[in-house]
Design a protein around this motif. Structure first.
Motif, short mmCIF file in Angstrom:
data_model
loop_
_atom_site.label_atom_id
_atom_site.label_comp_id
_atom_site.label_asym_id
_atom_site.label_seq_id
_atom_site.Cartn_x
_atom_site.Cartn_y
_atom_site.Cartn_z
N LYS A 133 0.72 -1.17 -0.09
CA LYS A 133 -0.23 0.09 0.03
C LYS A 133 0.91 1.11 -0.03
O LYS A 133 1.81 1.41 0.82
CB LYS A 133 -0.93 -0.01 1.46
CG LYS A 133 -1.70 1.11 1.23
CD LYS A 133 -2.70 1.32 2.62
CE LYS A 133 -3.49 2.50 2.41
NZ LYS A 133 -4.50 2.31 3.87
N GLU A 184 -4.56 -5.22 -10.47
CA GLU A 184 -5.47 -5.47 -9.27
C GLU A 184 -4.92 -4.85 -8.10
O GLU A 184 -3.99 -4.68 -7.83
CB GLU A 184 -5.31 -7.02 -9.15
CG GLU A 184 -6.16 -7.67 -8.11
CD GLU A 184 -5.72 -9.22 -7.83
OE1 GLU A 184 -6.33 -9.67 -6.83
OE2 GLU A 184 -4.99 -9.85 -8.79
N THR A 185 -5.77 -4.47 -7.30
CA THR A 185 -5.71 -3.88 -5.91
C THR A 185 -6.27 -4.76 -4.72
O THR A 185 -7.55 -5.10 -4.73
CB THR A 185 -6.32 -2.57 -5.67
OG1 THR A 185 -5.88 -1.73 -6.93
CG2 THR A 185 -6.18 -1.95 -4.35
N ALA A 186 -5.68 -5.16 -3.77
CA ALA A 186 -5.98 -5.95 -2.72
C ALA A 186 -6.62 -5.13 -1.62
O ALA A 186 -6.49 -4.02 -1.62
CB ALA A 186 -4.79 -6.77 -2.26
N GLU A 187 -7.32 -6.03 -0.81
CA GLU A 187 -8.07 -5.21 0.59
C GLU A 187 -6.96 -4.69 1.44
O GLU A 187 -7.27 -3.62 1.87
CB GLU A 187 -8.96 -6.34 1.30
CG GLU A 187 -9.97 -6.96 0.59
CD GLU A 187 -10.67 -7.94 1.22
OE1 GLU A 187 -10.45 -8.00 2.60
OE2 GLU A 187 -11.65 -8.49 0.70
N ASP A 188 -5.77 -5.08 1.42
CA ASP A 188 -4.77 -4.26 2.48
C ASP A 188 -4.14 -3.02 1.46
O ASP A 188 -3.28 -2.54 2.06
CB ASP A 188 -3.63 -5.20 2.77
CG ASP A 188 -2.94 -5.89 1.65
OD1 ASP A 188 -3.14 -5.53 0.49
OD2 ASP A 188 -2.04 -6.67 1.77
N GLY A 189 -4.45 -2.86 0.52
CA GLY A 189 -3.99 -1.68 -0.59
C GLY A 189 -2.82 -1.97 -1.30
O GLY A 189 -2.45 -0.98 -2.12
N SER A 190 -2.39 -3.15 -1.34
CA SER A 190 -1.03 -3.63 -1.99
C SER A 190 -1.86 -3.63 -3.78
O SER A 190 -3.28 -3.85 -3.78
CB SER A 190 -0.71 -4.85 -1.65
OG SER A 190 -1.73 -5.83 -1.69
#
Length: 796
Positions: free
Chosen positions: A56, A141-147
């Motif tokens: 993130k 792609e964006t993950a839930e943790d902001g990565s």
């Protein structure tokens, strides 16, 4: 943190197409949590994509920062391009910033900083200068943790480095032929490695590249990209205001008022004693250099020996067991950032060797030395020594064995280039103080023994006194004040330093520093070398090449003998209009000195002797020896090295005369040299003026007309080169007017010549040309009017 080992990586590849790597980002961030962020790389070999996942971003959108290093993985093989295997391309701090649905790769601007300033001042400097955007990509792609994730392959397949320009104006990157290879992704404890193939196509390729390309116009090469963990603790900086070391330049906006903002950060390895207070101490981690196993024996052992000379310099500086050299194991990647490597580079033509380093731009810390040694250098030396001594001595163990002397040179060359990757700059004063630095360019010392050339003492052995001082100065001094004290002590010992800027080019003025010269007195040494050259020409024969080699090869072997004096000419010419210009700081005792009038007159005398028929007549017996067929235009690497023939294979001995004359005149008539003479003469009338130099040159040429074909060729070359010099803008107009007046008076005298015959007709013809300004100007525009001197550097 955890790392995936290479063994684990290979095991994972056996079971699928995707491999994930983890690498510490080494962020120079404000929070400890940021230091634990990871870079994830997924190499999808079935789709030719390389997906990177970054953590993130911070409040500025920055997700990660690395030292970005690009290196050439496969070279072009053309010395003219300098695109060599192992050569570093770009080093900088690369940050990845998220902007909406895009990711931006940008190089930070580390040249301008305020290291001792407040946070606001540092931010002000950062915001006052640009970064460099290298690439913009799509976030997939964006993950839930902001990565977030993106495909980096298109970034890797771009020409960030200007290869197209290096290859030639007609080359352009072929996008369809340029792509990154997922199968070459590697991971090591502190660096991730990526490789991409770049393809360039030309509408019309240069001859030097047609010579190496399989189809004449397409060049494909591989580039290595490395993302490297930044050092956890930046190395303490050392400045080098003298220029003894390579430096990273930084403008410090936090410098106190009244002090210089320009800071030269000395480039050096991180070398730390286990006991910092001890005068002598073992080190925490030694500097280790690895010699490329591709170097054949006995060259490989010679490189190990020569590079190993540096161990003595470190030991004498108080660092115990601080330097060693080994052969690179076969399973080690020479481009791996963890290893300092001496690469053995092959090219189609001989060319320079290099000693570049990969450096942390914030501190000057050398993180990797990457030497490129051209494999043809040693063969060029053997050819020269065979031409001097006879090929029959090759591999005999004789004191004049050409191979033994070439290996002596390769030891010195290995030490020289590794010296650069230790941080040391050239010192071209080494030859003026009896080989006291391997950081000079050494001329092979050819002596006369019983009237015959000898190369038994061609090169020195070991690092010199300057080299030992330079290592102590760069690594043992803990502060700038200690370093300055060392410099004062070195100056008291008489140690000299002459930089590249003071030594290179025909306009250089410092007689203490030249390339490929020898001896403390360059003027007397030219006289000696001319005598050696006469002896070498007298013995030159068919034994200059090995038995069974084609006879046209004699033309290539002849050139370095004919021009044996070329670099000593340049060194002697520096005495004319010469000034000794030492490096110093305000408050030092260094003094600038003008070369004495007597020495300047002696230099002019010997340069005019080098323009005499005695020195520029090819012996009659060599004309048939150098005329064996066929001609050499079938081989590019030979064609560029030889004197043009006079039709087919017939050797043009008078063209050789012109080439010898042009080389001397290039130094004698350098516009800046003539300008300096005028300035020096105004202050000290006993120093020869530019007017006197030009007058003596014209008088010399006028007297050559009656000395046969060779004399007329020399005189004609002098007249045309002088006329060309007078039209150059670099020459003071007042000097040009004086010269034009002298040339006009000579033209009138030539035109008044009476009688018949070759000499009389030549004199009237030359007078007519010099008198017709329009015709002369047209003639001088012809680039073929005066011959090109065949390449000399590097001579070994």
């Amino acid at each position: 943190m955890s790392w995936i080992s290479q063994g684990e990586t290979n095991e994972m590849r056996r079971f699928g197409f995707a491999v994930t790597f983890a690498l510490a980002t080494a962020l120079a961030a404000t929070s400890a949590a940021a230091q634990d962020r990871l870079l994830e790389v997924e190499a999808a070999m079935d789709e030719s994509s390389i997906t990177v996942t970054l953590p993130k971003p911070d409040e500025r959108g920055v997700a990660a920062r690395y030292l970005y290093v690009a290196q050439i993985e496969t070279g072009v093989g053309s010395a003219a391009t300098s695109v060599d295997r192992g050569a570093p391309l770009t080093t900088g701090i690369l940050r990845f910033r998220r902007m909406g649905k895009k990711v931006v790769a940008e190089l930070e601007n580390t040249q301008f900083a305020a290291p001792d300033g407040s946070a606001l001042q540092q931010a002000s400097v950062t915001n006052s200068f640009p970064t460099a955007t290298l690439w913009v990509g799509e976030i997939s792609e964006t993950a839930e943790d902001g990565s977030f994730s993106f495909d980096i392959s298109s970034f890797l397949a771009m020409d960030h480095f200007g290869f197209a320009g290096q290859l030639g104006e007609t080359y352009a990157l072929s996008k369809e032929g340029s792509l990154a290879d997922p199968s070459r992704v590697q991971v090591f404890p502190e660096n991730a490695e990526f490789s991409a193939m770049l393809t360039f196509k030309a509408k019309q390729a240069d001859a030097s590249l047609r010579n190496v390309s399989p189809d004449g116009g397409t060049i494909a090469l591989w580039v290595r990209h490395s993302l490297v963990k930044l050092p956890d603790e930046p190395m303490p900086v050392r400045t080098d205001p003298y220029g003894f070391a390579f430096s990273t330049y930084r403008y410090d906006f936090s410098a106190p008022l009244g002090e210089s903002m320009l800071t030269k950060l000395a480039q050096r390895h991180r070398l730390e004693k286990t006991d910092p207070a001890a005068a002598r101490s073992p080190v925490k981690e030694p500097i280790v250099f690895y010699v490329d196993g591709a170097a054949p024996e006995p060259v490989r052992q010679a490189l190990i020996d020569g590079v190993g000379w540096w161990a003595q310099a470190f030991d004498e500086a108080g660092f115990v067991d601080a330097f060693r050299v080994e052969v690179l194991p076969e399973n080690i990647d020479p481009l791996d950032m963890r290893y300092n490597v001496v690469n053995w580079v092959n090219r189609a033509t001989r060319g320079w060797s290099y000693g570049p380093s990969i450096v942390d731009p914030r501190t000057g810390e050398i993180l990797k030395g990457s030497v490129m040694l051209g494999s043809l250098r040693v063969r060029q030396d053997i050819m020269i020594f065979q031409a001097l001594m006879g090929a029959g001595l090759t591999n005999t163990g004789d004191p004049n064995d050409p191979v033994a002397m070439a290996l002596a040179r390769i030891r010195q060359l290995g030490a020289h280039e590794v010296g650069h990757t230790l941080g040391l700059a050239h010192n071209f004063a080494g030859s003026s103080q009896e080989r006291y630095s391997v950081m000079d360019y050494p001329a092979p010392r050819v002596e006369l023994v019983d009237g015959r050339p000898s190369i038994a003492n061609a090169y020195g052995v070991g690092v010199g006194e300057w080299d030992k001082f330079a290592i102590r100065y760069l690594y043992a001094a803990r502060t700038d004040e200690e370093a300055r004290t060392m410099v004062d002590e070195a100056r008291e010992r008489g140690l000299r330093f002459v930089s590249d800027a003071d030594a290179r080019g025909t306009s250089a003025a410092n007689p203490h520093g030249s390339l490929w010269d020898d001896a403390a007195d360059p003027v007397a040494e030219l006289d000696r070398v001319l005598a050696v050259r006469r002896a070498a020409l007298a013995r030159f024969d068919v034994d200059a090449i090995p038995d069974g080699q084609d006879l046209p090869s004699l033309r290539r072997a002849f050139v370095p003998i004919w021009l044996l004096h070329r670099y000593q000419v340049e060194a002697a010419a520096k005495a004319l209009g010469g000034m000794v210009t030492p490096h110093g700081l305000a408050g030092d005792s260094a003094q600038v000195e003008t070369v004495s009038a007597r020495t300047q007159q002696e230099a002019l005398d010997v340069l005019l002797r080098a323009l005499s028929p005695r020195e520029l007549t090819v012996p009659d017996r060599l004309q048939p020896l150098l005329s064996y067929g066929p001609a050499t235009d079938y081989d590019y690497s030979t064609t560029i090295e030889v004197i043009p023939t006079a039709g087919g294979p017939v050797f043009d001995s008078l063209r050789a005369t012109e080439i010898g004359a042009v080389h001397v005149l290039d130094s004698l008539l350098d516009p800046q040299r003539l300008n300096r003479l005028e300035m020096q003469n105004a202050a000290s009338p006993e120093i020869p003026s530019a007017h006197e130099v030009l007058g003596r040159l014209i008088f010399h040429a006028d007297n050559l007309g009656g000395k046969g074909a060779v004399g007329r060729r020399i005189a004609t070359t002098i007249a045309l080169d002088l006329a060309r010099t007078l039209q150059e803008g670099a020459l003071s107009r007042s000097i040009a007017m004086q010269g034009e007046g002298q040339l006009a008076r000579w033209a009138q005298e030539l035109s008044r010549t009476r009688g018949r015959g070759v000499e009389a007709d030549w004199r009237r013809g030359l007078g007519a040309l010099l008198s017709d300004s329009e015709r002369l100007a047209g003639a001088l525009k012809d680039p073929a009017l005066l011959p090109m001197v065949p390449p000399g550097s590097p001579i070994g």
